[in-house]
Design a protein around this motif. Structure first.
Motif, short mmCIF file in Angstrom:
data_model
loop_
_atom_site.label_atom_id
_atom_site.label_comp_id
_atom_site.label_asym_id
_atom_site.label_seq_id
_atom_site.Cartn_x
_atom_site.Cartn_y
_atom_site.Cartn_z
N LYS A 50 -27.08 -43.40 32.26
CA LYS A 50 -26.81 -42.93 33.63
C LYS A 50 -26.46 -41.45 33.63
N ALA A 51 -25.55 -41.10 32.75
CA ALA A 51 -25.07 -39.72 32.74
C ALA A 51 -26.19 -38.77 32.37
N SER A 52 -26.97 -39.19 31.41
CA SER A 52 -28.07 -38.32 31.00
C SER A 52 -29.06 -38.16 32.14
N ASN A 53 -29.30 -39.27 32.86
CA ASN A 53 -30.19 -39.19 34.02
C ASN A 53 -29.62 -38.28 35.09
N ALA A 54 -28.31 -38.35 35.25
CA ALA A 54 -27.66 -37.52 36.27
C ALA A 54 -27.89 -36.05 35.97
N ARG A 55 -27.74 -35.69 34.71
CA ARG A 55 -27.97 -34.30 34.33
C ARG A 55 -29.42 -33.90 34.53
N GLU A 56 -30.28 -34.82 34.12
CA GLU A 56 -31.72 -34.53 34.28
C GLU A 56 -32.08 -34.35 35.74
N LEU A 57 -31.52 -35.25 36.54
CA LEU A 57 -31.82 -35.18 37.99
C LEU A 57 -31.34 -33.85 38.56
N LEU A 58 -30.14 -33.47 38.17
CA LEU A 58 -29.60 -32.21 38.68
C LEU A 58 -30.45 -31.03 38.24
N GLU A 59 -30.83 -31.04 36.98
CA GLU A 59 -31.67 -29.95 36.47
C GLU A 59 -33.00 -29.91 37.21
N LYS A 60 -33.53 -31.09 37.44
CA LYS A 60 -34.83 -31.19 38.11
C LYS A 60 -34.71 -30.66 39.55
N LEU A 61 -33.61 -31.10 40.18
CA LEU A 61 -33.39 -30.66 41.57
C LEU A 61 -33.24 -29.15 41.65
N ASN A 62 -32.46 -28.62 40.72
CA ASN A 62 -32.23 -27.17 40.73
C ASN A 62 -33.53 -26.42 40.49
N ALA A 63 -34.28 -26.91 39.52
CA ALA A 63 -35.54 -26.23 39.21
C ALA A 63 -36.49 -26.30 40.39
N GLU A 64 -36.51 -27.48 41.03
CA GLU A 64 -37.42 -27.65 42.17
C GLU A 64 -36.99 -26.76 43.34
N ALA A 65 -35.69 -26.69 43.55
CA ALA A 65 -35.18 -25.86 44.66
C ALA A 65 -35.55 -24.40 44.41
N LYS A 66 -35.46 -23.99 43.15
CA LYS A 66 -35.80 -22.60 42.81
C LYS A 66 -37.29 -22.35 43.03
N ARG A 67 -38.08 -23.30 42.58
CA ARG A 67 -39.54 -23.17 42.73
C ARG A 67 -39.90 -23.11 44.21
N ASP A 68 -39.27 -24.00 45.00
CA ASP A 68 -39.58 -24.04 46.43
C ASP A 68 -39.20 -22.73 47.11
N ALA A 69 -38.05 -22.20 46.72
CA ALA A 69 -37.60 -20.94 47.33
C ALA A 69 -38.58 -19.82 47.03
N GLU A 70 -39.09 -19.82 45.80
CA GLU A 70 -40.07 -18.79 45.43
C GLU A 70 -41.37 -18.96 46.22
N ARG A 71 -41.76 -20.22 46.38
CA ARG A 71 -43.01 -20.49 47.11
C ARG A 71 -42.85 -20.09 48.59
#
Lengths: 236, 179
Positions: A50-71
Motif C-alpha cells: 500500500k505504502a509503496s503504491n501511495a508513493r508511486e501514485l503521488l509521484e505519478k500525479l506530480n509528474a502528470e500535473a507537471k506535464r499537463d501544466a507544460e502542455r
C-alpha cells in the motif's frame, strides 16, 4: 469539538488517499487521477505494498500535473495569439485587449480567494489592516483591479468574457485553420478541468499530510506501521 | 569560611537582580521582535498603496487630492517614528488589547502602561504627534467627502475609487486605535 472535527477530516482524507491505493473505486471529483497499475498480485493485504503504491501514485500525479501544466502553456502560446487576432477582427478590439479580458476573467478564482481572505481580516487591528494593504498592493501591482469590487461584479466580468469567447470560437469554427485551434482549446479546457479535479488530492499528499503529521493525535490515530510506513527517502 | 558568605550572598543577589530584570514588565526598553506590526508599519504601507493608486487614477483632481493625503500621512509617519515612540505606542495598544481580553486588569500592566504613556509625553512635550494626527483625520475626512461627492465618476476610475474608499476606511480604523 474542533479536535473531533479535525480527526474526522483526517480519517476521511486518509481514506480518500488510500482508496485508490487499494485498487478500489476512485472518489468522486478525482476521476482524472490515474488509477494505480492494476496489479492482481498486489491485492493489498500487505501494508508495505500500500505504502509503496501511495508513493508511486503521488509521484505519478506530480509528474502528470507537471506535464499537463507544460502542455497547457504550450497550447496557450499557440492558441491565445490566434484567439486575440480573431477577437480584434470581430470586435475591433485593440491589440492585447482580449488577452487582458481573459486574464481578468481567469483571475476570478484568485479574486474569490482574495474576498474570502478579506472577510477574515480584523479591521480593528494593525496586523489585519497591514495584511489588507499588502494583499491589495500585490493584487493592484499584478493588474487585478477587482480588489475593491464585489464578487457579483467579478462574476459579471467572467460572464461577459465567456460570451465574447463563445463568439470568437464560433468565428474560429468557420475558418479552415480555426478547427485545429478549437481542438487545442478543447484540450486545454480538459487539462484545466483535470488539474482542478486532482488538485485536492495533490494538495493533501504534497502539503496537508505533512501538516497533519505534526498534529498531536496523529500518531495515536494513524497506524503508520500498518498503513503508511515511512518512505525510503525519509519522508518523516 | 567567613569570606565565602558575602560572596555567596552577592552572587544570590546578582541572580535575583537578573531574574527581576528578566521578569520585570519594563524589561527591554528597546522594541522587541514580538511587537509585530506597529502603526508606523501600517502608515508606510498606506502611503505606498496610495501612491500606487495615484498613478492609477485618470483624474488629475483626484490625483492631487490623493497627493495631499499622502503628504499628511508622511508628516504623521515621520513624527510617529521619532525616538522609538512608535514601538511604545504599539506596546500600549497591545497591552490595552490584552487587558480588554482579560476579566481583570493586572496592576503591573496598568503601571507599565502609565509609564509608557508618560514616556510618550516626555518624548513629545509639544504634542506634535497629536497635532499631526488630527490634521491627518481632517485631511482624510475632506478626502472622504470629496470621494462621496463625485456624482458621475469616470468609469475608468471606478475601481480606483473603490480601492481608495477601502484604504481610507481601513486607515481610519487604525487611527482610531491610537493611544
Amino acid at each position: 469539538m474542533p479536535l473531533q472535527t479535525s480527526l474526522t477530516t483526517l480519517a476521511v482524507l486518509l481514506l480518500f488517499g488510500l482508496v485508490p491505493l487499494a485498487g478500489q473505486d476512485t472518489p468522486a471529483g478525482t476521476e482524472p487521477a490515474p488509477a494505480p497499475a492494476p496489479d492482481a498480485g498486489a491485492q493489498p493485504e500487505a501494508p508495505e505494498v500500500k505504502a509503496s503504491n501511495a508513493r508511486e501514485l503521488l509521484e505519478k500525479l506530480n509528474a502528470e500535473a507537471k506535464r499537463d501544466a507544460e502542455r497547457i502553456k504550450e497550447i496557450e502560446s499557440i492558441l491565445f495569439p490566434y484567439e486575440d487576432k480573431v477577437a480584434m477582427e470581430l470586435f475591433f478590439m485593440a491589440s492585447g485587449e482580449y488577452a487582458f479580458l481573459r486574464r481578468q476573467s481567469e483571475s476570478a478564482r484568485t479574486a474569490g480567494r482574495f474576498f474570502q481572505a478579506q472577510q477574515q481580516i480584523d479591521r480593528s487591528s494593525w496586523d489585519g489592516v497591514s495584511i489588507f494593504f499588502d494583499t491589495a498592493y500585490d493584487a493592484m501591482r499584478s493588474g487585478y483591479l477587482w480588489v475593491g469590487r464585489e464578487q457579483g461584479l467579478i462574476n459579471e466580468d467572467v460572464q461577459l468574457f465567456n460570451d465574447l469567447r463563445t463568439k470568437v470560437q464560433e468565428e474560429m469554427a468557420k475558418r479552415p485553420d480555426g478547427q485545429a485551434m478549437l481542438k487545442l482549446a478543447q484540450e486545454r479546457d480538459a487539462l484545466l478541468g483535470k488539474s482542478r479535479a486532482s488538485a485536492p488530492l495533490l494538495k493533501y499528499f504534497n502539503e496537508r499530510r505533512q501538516w497533519w503529521k505534526g498534529y498531536p493525535d496523529y500518531e495515536a490515530t494513524v497506524k503508520e506501521s500498518v498503513g503508511l510506513p515511512a518512505p525510503a527517502g525519509g519522508e518523516r | 569560611m567567613r569570606a565565602a558568605r558575602p560572596t555567596a550572598l552577592s552572587l544570590l543577589s546578582a541572580c535575583a537582580a537578573l531574574l527581576f530584570l528578566m521578569l520585570s514588565p519594563s524589561a527591554g526598553q528597546t522594541p522587541d521582535a514580538e511587537e509585530g506590526i506597529s502603526f508606523g508599519d501600517v502608515t508606510k504601507k498606506f502611503i505606498r498603496n496610495m501612491n500606487l493608486l495615484k498613478t492609477m487614477s485618470h483624474d488629475a483632481e483626484l490625483a492631487r487630492q490623493i497627493g495631499l493625503v499622502v503628504a499628511k500621512a508622511e508628516d504623521l509617519h515621520s513624527i510617529s517614528i521619532l525616538k522609538n515612540a512608535d514601538s511604545r505606542r504599539s506596546q500600549i495598544m497591545r497591552m490595552r488589547e490584552k487587558m480588554l481580553n482579560r476579566e481583570g486588569i493586572k496592576e503591573s500592566d496598568q503601571k507599565r502602561m502609565d509609564e509608557l504613556q508618560k514616556e510618550l509625553r516626555e518624548l513629545d512635550p509639544e504634542g506634535r504627534f497629536a497635532k499631526a494626527r488630527s490634521e491627518m483625520n481632517r485631511a482624510l475626512g475632506e478626502f472622504q467627502n470629496s470621494l462621496g461627492q463625485v456624482l458621475a465618476p469616470d468609469p475608468r476610475s471606478e475601481d480606483v475609487m473603490r480601492l481608495l474608499r477601502l484604504h481610507v476606511q481601513y486607515y481610519n480604523q487604525c487611527l482610531s486605535k491610537l493611544p
